[in-house]
Scaffold this motif. Structure first.
Motif, PDB file in Angstrom:
ATOM      1  N   UNK A 149       0.828  -1.204   0.000  1.00  0.00           N
ATOM      2  CA  UNK A 149       0.000   0.000   0.000  1.00  0.00           C
ATOM      3  C   UNK A 149       0.863   1.255   0.000  1.00  0.00           C
ATOM      4  N   UNK A 150       1.946   1.225   0.770  1.00  0.00           N
ATOM      5  CA  UNK A 150       2.863   2.371   0.805  1.00  0.00           C
ATOM      6  C   UNK A 150       3.545   2.551  -0.552  1.00  0.00           C
ATOM      7  N   UNK A 151       3.938   1.437  -1.167  1.00  0.00           N
ATOM      8  CA  UNK A 151       4.600   1.488  -2.471  1.00  0.00           C
ATOM      9  C   UNK A 151       3.641   1.996  -3.545  1.00  0.00           C
ATOM     10  N   UNK A 152       2.412   1.509  -3.523  1.00  0.00           N
ATOM     11  CA  UNK A 152       1.431   1.932  -4.521  1.00  0.00           C
ATOM     12  C   UNK A 152       1.110   3.419  -4.383  1.00  0.00           C
ATOM     13  N   UNK A 153       1.046   3.901  -3.154  1.00  0.00           N
ATOM     14  CA  UNK A 153       0.763   5.322  -2.935  1.00  0.00           C
ATOM     15  C   UNK A 153       1.890   6.196  -3.485  1.00  0.00           C
ATOM     16  N   UNK A 154       3.131   5.660  -3.506  1.00  0.00           N
ATOM     17  CA  UNK A 154       4.273   6.424  -4.023  1.00  0.00           C
ATOM     18  C   UNK A 154       4.440   6.275  -5.527  1.00  0.00           C
ATOM     19  N   UNK A 155       3.520   5.563  -6.179  1.00  0.00           N
ATOM     20  CA  UNK A 155       3.593   5.424  -7.628  1.00  0.00           C
ATOM     21  C   UNK A 155       4.179   4.124  -8.099  1.00  0.00           C
ATOM     22  N   UNK A 156       4.462   3.198  -7.183  1.00  0.00           N
ATOM     23  CA  UNK A 156       4.983   1.899  -7.578  1.00  0.00           C
ATOM     24  C   UNK A 156       3.880   0.971  -8.031  1.00  0.00           C
ATOM     25  N   UNK A 157       4.264  -0.130  -8.653  1.00  0.00           N
ATOM     26  CA  UNK A 157       3.306  -1.110  -9.137  1.00  0.00           C
ATOM     27  C   UNK A 157       3.514  -2.433  -8.405  1.00  0.00           C
ATOM     28  N   UNK A 158       2.593  -2.799  -7.512  1.00  0.00           N
ATOM     29  CA  UNK A 158       2.720  -4.067  -6.799  1.00  0.00           C
ATOM     30  C   UNK A 158       2.868  -5.234  -7.764  1.00  0.00           C
ATOM     31  N   UNK A 159       3.822  -6.073  -7.481  1.00  0.00           N
ATOM     32  CA  UNK A 159       4.116  -7.200  -8.358  1.00  0.00           C
ATOM     33  C   UNK A 159       5.212  -6.885  -9.350  1.00  0.00           C
ATOM     34  N   UNK A 160       5.480  -5.593  -9.561  1.00  0.00           N
ATOM     35  CA  UNK A 160       6.536  -5.178 -10.502  1.00  0.00           C
ATOM     36  C   UNK A 160       7.619  -4.351  -9.816  1.00  0.00           C
ATOM     37  N   UNK A 161       7.257  -3.690  -8.706  1.00  0.00           N
ATOM     38  CA  UNK A 161       8.192  -2.774  -8.041  1.00  0.00           C
ATOM     39  C   UNK A 161       8.855  -3.443  -6.845  1.00  0.00           C
ATOM     40  N   UNK A 162      10.168  -3.297  -6.757  1.00  0.00           N
ATOM     41  CA  UNK A 162      10.917  -3.697  -5.574  1.00  0.00           C
ATOM     42  C   UNK A 162      11.064  -2.471  -4.668  1.00  0.00           C
ATOM     43  N   UNK A 163      11.749  -2.655  -3.555  1.00  0.00           N
ATOM     44  CA  UNK A 163      11.914  -1.539  -2.625  1.00  0.00           C
ATOM     45  C   UNK A 163      13.273  -1.619  -1.953  1.00  0.00           C
ATOM     46  N   UNK A 164      13.746  -0.467  -1.533  1.00  0.00           N
ATOM     47  CA  UNK A 164      14.957  -0.382  -0.716  1.00  0.00           C
ATOM     48  C   UNK A 164      14.552   0.194   0.630  1.00  0.00           C
ATOM     49  N   UNK A 165      14.916  -0.496   1.707  1.00  0.00           N
ATOM     50  CA  UNK A 165      14.553  -0.093   3.057  1.00  0.00           C
ATOM     51  C   UNK A 165      15.810   0.399   3.766  1.00  0.00           C
ATOM     52  N   UNK A 166      15.723   1.572   4.378  1.00  0.00           N
ATOM     53  CA  UNK A 166      16.867   2.162   5.066  1.00  0.00           C
ATOM     54  C   UNK A 166      16.534   2.309   6.542  1.00  0.00           C
ATOM     55  N   UNK A 167      17.449   1.863   7.393  1.00  0.00           N
ATOM     56  CA  UNK A 167      17.256   1.896   8.835  1.00  0.00           C
ATOM     57  C   UNK A 167      17.900   3.134   9.457  1.00  0.00           C
ATOM     58  N   UNK A 168      17.434   3.491  10.642  1.00  0.00           N
ATOM     59  CA  UNK A 168      18.040   4.587  11.398  1.00  0.00           C
ATOM     60  C   UNK A 168      19.363   4.183  12.031  1.00  0.00           C
ATOM     61  N   UNK A 169      19.650   2.891  12.114  1.00  0.00           N
ATOM     62  CA  UNK A 169      20.852   2.469  12.824  1.00  0.00           C
ATOM     63  C   UNK A 169      22.090   3.105  12.210  1.00  0.00           C
ATOM     64  N   UNK A 170      23.015   3.469  13.071  1.00  0.00           N
ATOM     65  CA  UNK A 170      24.197   4.211  12.637  1.00  0.00           C
ATOM     66  C   UNK A 170      25.203   3.325  11.906  1.00  0.00           C
TER      67      UNK A 170
END
Length: 381
Positions: free
Chosen positions: A300-321
């Motif tokens: 849902x977050x990806x689709x709201x940003x313009x991604x296409x579920x099933x076609x779009x991957x994601x990169x997740x970034x953590x706060x850890x230093x």
């Protein structure tokens, strides 16, 4: 009158027990354990470090897939410690024959055995030490363990090929080569094999409960217990170890990058349509435990940003230093799965800081190190 102190009668193994029949019997078990470890280890490695061509095709189902394969990997690896020690004991007189080299063929055979023994000892030792997260060596465990696994597996295949005639001659009680062995060895061999099986059973029973929770009460030797930890879940990497503090997450916002980027505060994120899932955390060290998670679907977050579920991957970034998994790639299959959540609660309570407050990833069939905690940015690819 002299008093006699009666010494306790200990079991005496009168037979040699260093013969080819005993070595073959133990070798069958050890070979099976190594084969299972190798296959499940490949699954673990490629789920954790997929090559680019595989990253978007990794399956998110079955939910329990990684829990099963990694639990079996660690359990058979611990069993292999016992089996390898017994196997080396059965063959060690042959390691010190004289002269050490009798021909070119003999030299090559001994060299292959040396590589096999060294690789096998390295694999079980480093795997055992990794289970308790102790790294007394200067090299990266994952890279070295993976590389040497191929050497060990290749050495096993070569050894079996070279020793095939001898293995065949002593494979069963009725084999031709077994008839020449002393009859007295049979009882001692059975005792040794029963003791070895018993030791493997004890090691398995006292460790497998860390992944197979119905046996959690017997996990006396396991480095992690699925029953212990904040909010009922163990923690491998604490907030303190990651350099994350409550002050550091004050004013936190989730940044979502993509064709239509946006940002959300924690109250805004909680106000979005929610979802819940019961999913396990599956750690590469072998422990695993189910938990109840609630949050927002990543798709849902990806689709709201313009991604296409099933076609779009994601990169997740953590706060850890710092940390090897501060940035995590999530393939399209995981992004599209409705069970993949940006979790905000754990077992009905807001995430504690050690469990990734304000938000963390939880996805099915995925190693625990990729269930990123302290998420602050999600980028649509």
């Amino acid at each position: 009158m002299r008093s006699r102190i009666l010494a306790p009668r200990l079991p005496v193994f009168g037979g040699r027990l260093h013969d080819a029949r005993t070595a073959t019997a133990v070798g069958r078990w050890l070979g099976a354990a190594f084969a299972v470890c190798f296959v499940t280890g490949l699954v673990s490695h490629y789920l954790q470090h997929p090559p680019p061509w595989l990253a978007d095709a990794l399956p998110a189902r079955p939910v329990w897939g990684y829990r099963l394969t990694q639990g079996v990997h660690v359990a058979t690896g611990l069993a292999a410690v016992v089996l390898l020690l017994v196997k080396l004991w059965t063959v060690y007189p042959r390691l010190f024959v004289w002269p050490p080299v009798r021909s070119v063929r003999h030299a090559l055979e001994r060299l292959s055995v040396a590589v096999l023994v060294a690789a096998a000892v390295f694999e079980v030792f480093t795997g055992l030490i990794n289970n308790v997260q102790w790294y007394p060596w200067p090299f990266g465990f994952i890279q070295a363990h993976f590389a040497v696994a191929w050497i060990a597996f290749g050495s096993v295949l070569l050894h079996v090929a070279v020793k095939a005639p001898e293995i065949g001659a002593h494979w069963s009680r009725r084999s031709a080569g077994t008839a020449a062995l002393p009859a007295r060895d049979a009882a001692d061999r059975r005792s040794l094999l029963l003791a070895t099986g018993g030791a493997v059973g004890v090691v398995t029973l006292t460790t497998v409960g860390q992944a197979f929770t119905p046996l959690a009460a017997t996990d006396l030797l396991a480095p992690r217990s699925p029953r212990h930890g904040p909010q009922g879940l163990p923690v491998n990497r604490s907030a303190a170890a990651a350099g994350v503090t409550l002050r550091g997450v004050t004013g936190w916002r989730l940044e979502v990058g993509g064709p239509r980027p946006y940002a959300l505060t924690l109250p805004e994120l909680r106000g979005l349509p929610g979802a819940a899932a019961r999913l396990p955390i599956d750690c590469v060290e072998g422990w695993s435990v189910d938990a109840h998670w609630e949050g927002v679907r990543v798709r849902d977050l990806v689709e709201r940003a313009g991604g296409r579920p099933g076609r779009s991957a994601a990169r997740i970034v953590s706060l850890e230093a710092r940390g090897s998994y501060r940035v995590m790639h999530m393939g399209a299959e995981y992004v599209a799965d409705p069970l993949t959540l940006l979790a905000l609660t754990l077992n009905g309570e807001p995430l504690s800081l050690d469990h990734g407050h304000p938000a963390r990833i939880i996805a099915p069939n995925r190693p625990g190190v990729l269930q990123t905690k302290w998420v602050h940015r999600l980028e649509v690819l």
